[in-house]
Motif scaffolding. Structure first.
Motif, PDB file in Angstrom:
ATOM      1  N   GLU A 122       0.810  -1.069  -0.044  1.00 51.24           N
ATOM      2  CA  GLU A 122       0.120   0.151   0.145  1.00 51.24           C
ATOM      3  C   GLU A 122       0.854   1.291  -0.019  1.00 51.24           C
ATOM      4  O   GLU A 122       0.424   2.351  -0.804  1.00 51.24           O
ATOM      5  N   VAL A 123       1.876   1.256   0.719  1.00 51.52           N
ATOM      6  CA  VAL A 123       2.878   2.429   0.863  1.00 51.52           C
ATOM      7  C   VAL A 123       3.393   2.450  -0.516  1.00 51.52           C
ATOM      8  O   VAL A 123       3.643   3.797  -1.001  1.00 51.52           O
ATOM      9  N   ARG A 124       4.086   1.547  -0.901  1.00 55.18           N
ATOM     10  CA  ARG A 124       4.721   1.540  -2.272  1.00 55.18           C
ATOM     11  C   ARG A 124       3.855   2.053  -3.581  1.00 55.18           C
ATOM     12  O   ARG A 124       4.218   2.852  -4.261  1.00 55.18           O
ATOM     13  N   LEU A 125       2.558   1.434  -3.260  1.00 55.88           N
ATOM     14  CA  LEU A 125       1.722   2.147  -4.540  1.00 55.88           C
ATOM     15  C   LEU A 125       0.753   3.417  -4.216  1.00 55.88           C
ATOM     16  O   LEU A 125       0.138   3.827  -5.019  1.00 55.88           O
ATOM     17  N   GLY A 126       0.820   3.762  -3.009  1.00 58.98           N
ATOM     18  CA  GLY A 126       0.421   4.960  -2.481  1.00 58.98           C
ATOM     19  C   GLY A 126      -1.034   4.903  -2.509  1.00 58.98           C
ATOM     20  O   GLY A 126      -1.613   6.074  -2.591  1.00 58.98           O
ATOM     21  N   THR A 127      -1.720   3.762  -1.920  1.00 58.04           N
ATOM     22  CA  THR A 127      -3.081   3.773  -1.646  1.00 58.04           C
ATOM     23  C   THR A 127      -3.337   2.672  -0.686  1.00 58.04           C
ATOM     24  O   THR A 127      -2.523   1.809  -0.871  1.00 58.04           O
ATOM     25  N   ASN A 128      -4.418   2.807  -0.035  1.00 52.35           N
ATOM     26  CA  ASN A 128      -4.954   1.770   0.847  1.00 52.35           C
ATOM     27  C   ASN A 128      -5.746   0.747   0.199  1.00 52.35           C
ATOM     28  O   ASN A 128      -6.954   1.299  -0.566  1.00 52.35           O
ATOM     29  N   PHE A 129      -5.663  -0.323   0.366  1.00 48.34           N
ATOM     30  CA  PHE A 129      -6.552  -1.384  -0.129  1.00 48.34           C
ATOM     31  C   PHE A 129      -7.619  -1.745   0.805  1.00 48.34           C
ATOM     32  O   PHE A 129      -8.946  -2.176   0.262  1.00 48.34           O
ATOM     33  N   PHE A 130      -7.578  -1.607   2.250  1.00 46.19           N
ATOM     34  CA  PHE A 130      -8.573  -2.093   3.037  1.00 46.19           C
ATOM     35  C   PHE A 130      -8.611  -0.848   3.909  1.00 46.19           C
ATOM     36  O   PHE A 130      -7.994   0.019   4.140  1.00 46.19           O
ATOM     37  N   ILE A 131     -10.115  -0.958   4.386  1.00 40.23           N
ATOM     38  CA  ILE A 131     -10.227  -0.195   5.437  1.00 40.23           C
ATOM     39  C   ILE A 131     -10.290  -1.165   6.867  1.00 40.23           C
ATOM     40  O   ILE A 131     -10.879  -2.320   6.744  1.00 40.23           O
ATOM     41  N   ARG A 132      -9.363  -0.643   7.615  1.00 32.95           N
ATOM     42  CA  ARG A 132      -9.085  -1.821   8.677  1.00 32.95           C
ATOM     43  C   ARG A 132     -10.065  -1.314   9.938  1.00 32.95           C
ATOM     44  O   ARG A 132     -10.182  -0.181  10.406  1.00 32.95           O
ATOM     45  N   SER A 133     -10.341  -2.394  10.617  1.00 37.85           N
ATOM     46  CA  SER A 133     -11.292  -2.342  11.966  1.00 37.85           C
ATOM     47  C   SER A 133     -11.078  -3.258  12.940  1.00 37.85           C
ATOM     48  O   SER A 133     -10.416  -4.236  12.507  1.00 37.85           O
ATOM     49  N   PRO A 134     -11.316  -3.347  14.055  1.00 39.31           N
ATOM     50  CA  PRO A 134     -11.091  -4.412  14.904  1.00 39.31           C
ATOM     51  C   PRO A 134     -12.109  -5.622  14.474  1.00 39.31           C
ATOM     52  O   PRO A 134     -11.761  -6.792  15.006  1.00 39.31           O
ATOM     53  N   ASN A 135     -12.919  -5.477  13.808  1.00 37.70           N
ATOM     54  CA  ASN A 135     -13.797  -6.665  13.258  1.00 37.70           C
ATOM     55  C   ASN A 135     -13.276  -7.136  11.969  1.00 37.70           C
ATOM     56  O   ASN A 135     -13.755  -8.312  11.546  1.00 37.70           O
ATOM     57  N   GLY A 136     -12.196  -6.680  11.412  1.00 41.59           N
ATOM     58  CA  GLY A 136     -11.823  -7.049  10.113  1.00 41.59           C
ATOM     59  C   GLY A 136     -11.557  -5.972   9.146  1.00 41.59           C
ATOM     60  O   GLY A 136     -11.092  -4.778   9.505  1.00 41.59           O
ATOM     61  N   VAL A 137     -11.294  -6.458   7.856  1.00 40.00           N
ATOM     62  CA  VAL A 137     -10.931  -5.612   6.728  1.00 40.00           C
ATOM     63  C   VAL A 137     -12.157  -5.492   5.690  1.00 40.00           C
ATOM     64  O   VAL A 137     -12.750  -6.637   5.306  1.00 40.00           O
ATOM     65  N   THR A 138     -12.213  -4.309   5.208  1.00 36.91           N
ATOM     66  CA  THR A 138     -13.095  -4.203   3.965  1.00 36.91           C
ATOM     67  C   THR A 138     -12.235  -3.614   2.700  1.00 36.91           C
ATOM     68  O   THR A 138     -11.537  -2.544   2.959  1.00 36.91           O
ATOM     69  N   LEU A 139     -12.420  -3.991   1.638  1.00 37.11           N
ATOM     70  CA  LEU A 139     -11.950  -3.490   0.481  1.00 37.11           C
ATOM     71  C   LEU A 139     -12.154  -1.766   0.176  1.00 37.11           C
ATOM     72  O   LEU A 139     -13.506  -1.471   0.490  1.00 37.11           O
ATOM     73  N   THR A 140     -11.443  -0.957  -0.284  1.00 33.91           N
ATOM     74  CA  THR A 140     -11.546   0.260  -0.421  1.00 33.91           C
ATOM     75  C   THR A 140     -11.887   0.056  -2.096  1.00 33.91           C
ATOM     76  O   THR A 140     -11.766  -0.965  -2.756  1.00 33.91           O
ATOM     77  N   HIS A 141     -12.099   1.081  -2.879  1.00 33.79           N
ATOM     78  CA  HIS A 141     -12.408   1.294  -4.241  1.00 33.79           C
ATOM     79  C   HIS A 141     -10.961   0.702  -4.964  1.00 33.79           C
ATOM     80  O   HIS A 141     -11.188  -0.167  -5.767  1.00 33.79           O
ATOM     81  N   ALA A 142      -9.868   1.393  -4.401  1.00 36.28           N
ATOM     82  CA  ALA A 142      -8.562   0.931  -4.988  1.00 36.28           C
ATOM     83  C   ALA A 142      -8.378  -0.468  -4.527  1.00 36.28           C
ATOM     84  O   ALA A 142      -7.691  -1.296  -5.577  1.00 36.28           O
ATOM     85  N   GLY A 143      -8.880  -1.134  -3.522  1.00 38.25           N
ATOM     86  CA  GLY A 143      -8.510  -2.594  -3.301  1.00 38.25           C
ATOM     87  C   GLY A 143      -9.315  -3.366  -4.223  1.00 38.25           C
ATOM     88  O   GLY A 143      -8.954  -4.531  -4.671  1.00 38.25           O
ATOM     89  N   THR A 144     -10.723  -3.033  -4.275  1.00 40.26           N
ATOM     90  CA  THR A 144     -11.525  -3.757  -5.165  1.00 40.26           C
ATOM     91  C   THR A 144     -10.781  -4.002  -6.703  1.00 40.26           C
ATOM     92  O   THR A 144     -10.788  -4.986  -7.155  1.00 40.26           O
ATOM     93  N   THR A 145     -10.411  -2.886  -7.009  1.00 41.44           N
ATOM     94  CA  THR A 145      -9.601  -2.825  -8.518  1.00 41.44           C
ATOM     95  C   THR A 145      -8.417  -3.911  -8.477  1.00 41.44           C
ATOM     96  O   THR A 145      -8.245  -4.621  -9.440  1.00 41.44           O
ATOM     97  N   PHE A 146      -7.624  -3.770  -7.380  1.00 43.50           N
ATOM     98  CA  PHE A 146      -6.482  -4.352  -7.174  1.00 43.50           C
ATOM     99  C   PHE A 146      -6.647  -5.853  -7.344  1.00 43.50           C
ATOM    100  O   PHE A 146      -6.054  -6.741  -7.831  1.00 43.50           O
ATOM    101  N   VAL A 147      -7.780  -6.290  -6.588  1.00 45.79           N
ATOM    102  CA  VAL A 147      -8.104  -7.883  -6.362  1.00 45.79           C
ATOM    103  C   VAL A 147      -8.712  -8.453  -7.729  1.00 45.79           C
ATOM    104  O   VAL A 147      -8.323  -9.405  -8.057  1.00 45.79           O
ATOM    105  N   GLN A 148      -9.689  -7.314  -8.356  1.00 44.89           N
ATOM    106  CA  GLN A 148      -9.798  -7.898  -9.741  1.00 44.89           C
ATOM    107  C   GLN A 148      -8.691  -8.206 -10.781  1.00 44.89           C
ATOM    108  O   GLN A 148      -8.621  -9.189 -11.400  1.00 44.89           O
TER     109      GLN A 148
END
Length: 83
Positions: free
Chosen positions: A42-68
């Motif tokens: 994430e640091v290298r690419l300059g974007t967050n892929f996940f929203i982090r919470s105590p219950n786990g992680v959720t993809l951001t828009h950038a994360g969704t694109t990266f996963v696809q």
């Protein structure tokens, strides 16, 4: 740092399992390895892929694109290995 296959696998696993802990268990690696490698990417690419919470992680828009795109890349790598 280049993007390695394992980085892509870690992001996809975290997305599929909804947490770094469950992704680590599924892949047989330490949770800290998943967390560290994803954060480095994430640091290298300059974007967050996940929203982090105590219950786990959720993809951001950038994360969704990266996963696809990551799923497609892994499929192509698999085909190349098979050939």
């Amino acid at each position: 740092m280049s993007v390695q296959v394992r980085h892509i696998q870690y992001v996809i696993a975290a997305a599929d399992h909804g947490s770094f802990r469950r992704a680590a268990a599924a892949l047989g690696v330490e949770e800290s390895a998943i967390s560290r490698r994803i954060r480095e990417l994430e640091v290298r690419l300059g974007t967050n892929f996940f929203i982090r919470s105590p219950n786990g992680v959720t993809l951001t828009h950038a994360g969704t694109t990266f996963v696809q795109r990551g799923r497609k890349a892994l499929m192509e790598i698999g085909l190349a290995r098979a050939e």
